[in-house]
Design a protein around this motif. Structure first.
Motif, PDB file in Angstrom:
ATOM      1  N   PRO A  82      35.809  42.160  40.372  1.00 18.41           N
ATOM      2  CA  PRO A  82      37.256  42.154  40.621  1.00 18.41           C
ATOM      3  C   PRO A  82      37.996  40.883  40.196  1.00 18.41           C
ATOM      4  N   ASN A  83      37.426  39.714  40.424  1.00 22.76           N
ATOM      5  CA  ASN A  83      38.150  38.488  40.081  1.00 22.76           C
ATOM      6  C   ASN A  83      38.210  38.232  38.575  1.00 22.76           C
ATOM      7  N   LEU A  84      37.536  39.063  37.782  1.00 19.70           N
ATOM      8  CA  LEU A  84      37.579  38.920  36.323  1.00 19.70           C
ATOM      9  C   LEU A  84      38.535  39.906  35.663  1.00 19.70           C
ATOM     10  N   THR A  85      39.045  40.873  36.439  1.00 21.85           N
ATOM     11  CA  THR A  85      39.927  41.880  35.859  1.00 21.85           C
ATOM     12  C   THR A  85      41.342  41.334  35.688  1.00 21.85           C
ATOM     13  N   GLY A  86      42.040  41.893  34.698  1.00 29.76           N
ATOM     14  CA  GLY A  86      43.428  41.505  34.470  1.00 29.76           C
ATOM     15  C   GLY A  86      43.599  40.134  33.856  1.00 29.76           C
TER      16      GLY A  86
END
Length: 154
Positions: A82-86
């Motif tokens: 999640p912390n790597l998305t976007g």
């Protein structure tokens, strides 16, 4: 150092299933959001040897599942931590997954399905060469959602 693909262990599956939580509308992709998907993801027999964690510098950054549809076609599923998305990491991550699929399975075509609200993922898929094939409704996460089926010619 590049990406490394390894068959997912039970410990890794549990880490992803219970600790990866996405923000806002993307919480749709939390493994715990759909109990059937969660049970399947946590079952080592159902995961078999077609689910892989992806690491970079010994750090898990995502996962891919590869399901052989027929002799020439692979259907993929994927998720990034999640912390790597976007943050612009998707294209490189997806390229690595396609290269892995091509070397391991030698398909002529790769397919995937994505929720139509997930425009940031669809943008990445289009950029790499996936083309839209069809939309369909899928019952998941306690409701019915529209998905887009896309294909990539190898």
């Amino acid at each position: 150092m590049g990406y490394k693909f390894e068959i997912m262990t039970q410990e890794q599956a549990e880490e992803i299933a219970f600790n990866w939580h996405y923000d806002a509308e993307y919480s749709f992709y939390d493994m715990e959001a759909d109990k059937e998907d969660l049970v399947e993801f946590l079952d080592p027999n159902k995961r078999g040897d077609s689910n892989f964690v992806v690491t970079k510098d010994n750090d898990i950054i995502g996962f891919f599942s590869f399901n052989q549809v027929d002799i020439n076609t692979i259907d993929i599923g994927l998720g990034m931590r999640p912390n790597l998305t976007g943050n612009g990491n998707g294209l490189e991550f997806l390229k690595a997954g396609i290269e892995f699929a091509e070397s391991k399975y030698t398909p002529r075509k790769i397919m995937l399905s994505v929720a139509t609200f997930n425009q940031r993922a669809i943008k990445v898929y289009r950029k790499i060469g996936f083309e839209e094939v069809d939309t369909f409704m899928q019952d998941t996460n306690g409701d019915s959602f529209e998905f887009l089926k896309m294909t990539y010619q190898c």
